[in-house]
Design an enzyme around this catalytic site. Structure first.
Site, PDB file in Angstrom:
ATOM      1  N   ASP A  26       1.052  -1.119  -0.012  1.00  0.00           N
ATOM      2  CA  ASP A  26       0.035   0.013   0.092  1.00  0.00           C
ATOM      3  C   ASP A  26       0.777   1.258  -0.191  1.00  0.00           C
ATOM      4  OD1 ASP A  26      -2.484   1.228   0.461  1.00  0.00           O
ATOM      5  OD2 ASP A  26      -1.784   1.952   2.413  1.00  0.00           O
ATOM      6  N   ASP A  28      -0.055   5.226   0.900  1.00  0.00           N
ATOM      7  CA  ASP A  28      -0.573   6.092   1.850  1.00  0.00           C
ATOM      8  C   ASP A  28      -0.389   5.380   3.223  1.00  0.00           C
ATOM      9  OD1 ASP A  28      -1.228   8.292   0.139  1.00  0.00           O
ATOM     10  OD2 ASP A  28      -3.157   7.333  -0.176  1.00  0.00           O
TER      11      ASP A  28
END
Length: 356
Positions: A26, A28
């Site tokens: 991922d 963010d």
């Protein structure tokens, strides 16, 4: 008499880099927050690539095209090719391209990343709901009332509605801020129905696309959110590493439901280079006792009892033991009230601060 049980947190026989060939990351809250890198993340990922691992970046954020995301990563000294980035805008566009012929007008409720994804599969973004054959909604920090109202009218008219993701929040330097899920919910409440399709995490489409694109045989998902990254890992049949650099903290981890629990827990991306310890849990008389190396935590109706001779090389052995103990007692059906959870969080966070 005690009954051994299996902790959800699993050990690794070597480092996580030893055991996996591809890292599905991922972005963010894991690699960066806003414009800035998460501390230690770029260096850890450079070392992973130097050791022969491939990186895939899977994100629900549909606001920027993959080329822009990859350029941002390279600016942060993270090794990233444009094709290594897979986002929910691409998944949504692919879904619509399978349903509608080339050139079909799609009402765009989002920003550049979603527009580019639609155009790349031959669909035509439009802001006119009267000509649109479907609605697609993705995150944009500039989304305003008029766009949401136009989306509501289109959805109420019965047009198919695709959402890129339902993330309730997005990480920012100032803390969590409203995400696409809340904006989708505004339209849903006004229109009186939910999206027909959600394409982002925790659905497995993004993970499957990344595994296929990178030729992964032993991929591990790395994320900071339980309800998207780690739930998605379980949905896709992959192991998952939770890093504590984003949304999820102690309270959220202790409260995790079985379908969203991580396989491993680490402070940050440096934990990819760690061997993760075994956590052993025993249940007896409504109490679960978990041991992780020299940390021992008991959880029951009256709260937590923490005994830690050492907190481990990364300072997380108390958290690992507490997590396994709380999950064990909750899964066994022992009453576990909100006030006990609050007390448990206080105890564990205190132990983590002491070990820092």
């Amino acid at each position: 008499m005690s009954t051994p049980t299996t902790a959800t947190l699993l050990p690794s026989s070597g480092t996580l880099l030893d055991e996996h060939d591809v890292l599905l990351l991922d972005l963010d809250g894991v690699v960066y927050v806003g414009a800035d890198a998460v501390p230690h993340a770029p260096a850890a990922l450079r070392r992973a690539v130097e050791a022969g691992h491939r990186l895939g970046f899977i994100t629900n954020n549909a606001s920027r095209p993959p080329e822009t995301v990859a350029a941002h990563l390279r600016d942060l000294t993270v090794p990233a090719a444009d094709e290594d980035v897979v986002n929910s805008a691409q998944a949504a566009a692919d879904h619509l391209a399978l349903r509608f012929p080339a050139g079909s007008p799609i009402l765009l409720v989002g920003t550049t990343g979603l527009r580019v994804a639609l155009e790349q599969v031959g669909l035509r973004p439009t802001e006119d709901r009267h000509e649109a054959v479907a609605v697609v909604q993705g995150f944009s920090p500039d989304l305003g009332w008029r766009q949401l109202a136009e989306a509501t009218h289109a959805v109420r008219s019965g047009l198919p509605w695709v959402a890129t993701n339902l993330d309730a929040t997005v990480p920012t330097p100032g803390g969590p801020a409203p995400g696409n899920g809340l904006l989708v919910d505004l339209v849903a409440r006004a229109a009186g129905r939910a999206p027909d399709v959600v394409c982002g995490k925790p659905e497995r489409a993004l993970f499957d696309a990344a595994v296929q694109r990178l030729g992964a045989e032993r991929a591990v998902v790395v994320g900071d959110r339980l309800d998207t990254d780690l739930q998605g890992a379980r949905t896709a049949g992959l192991r998952g590493l939770l890093v504590l650099t984003g949304v999820t903290g102690v309270r959220e981890l202790l409260a995790a439901q079985p379908h969203e629990r991580p396989t491993y827990v680490g402070q940050d991306l440096r934990s990819l280079e760690d061997a993760h310890p075994e956590v052993v849990v025993e249940l007896a008389d409504g109490t679960a006792t978990a041991s992780c190396r020299r940390a021992r935590v008991s959880a029951g109706p009256s709260g937590l009892d923490v005994r830690a001779e050492e907190t481990g090389p990364d300072g997380l052995d108390v958290l690992r033991a507490a997590t396994a103990a709380v999950w064990g007692v909750r899964d066994a059906g022992t009453p576990w009230g909100a006030e006990v959870v609050t007390a448990a969080v206080t105890v564990v966070e205190g132990a983590l601060r002491t070990s820092a």
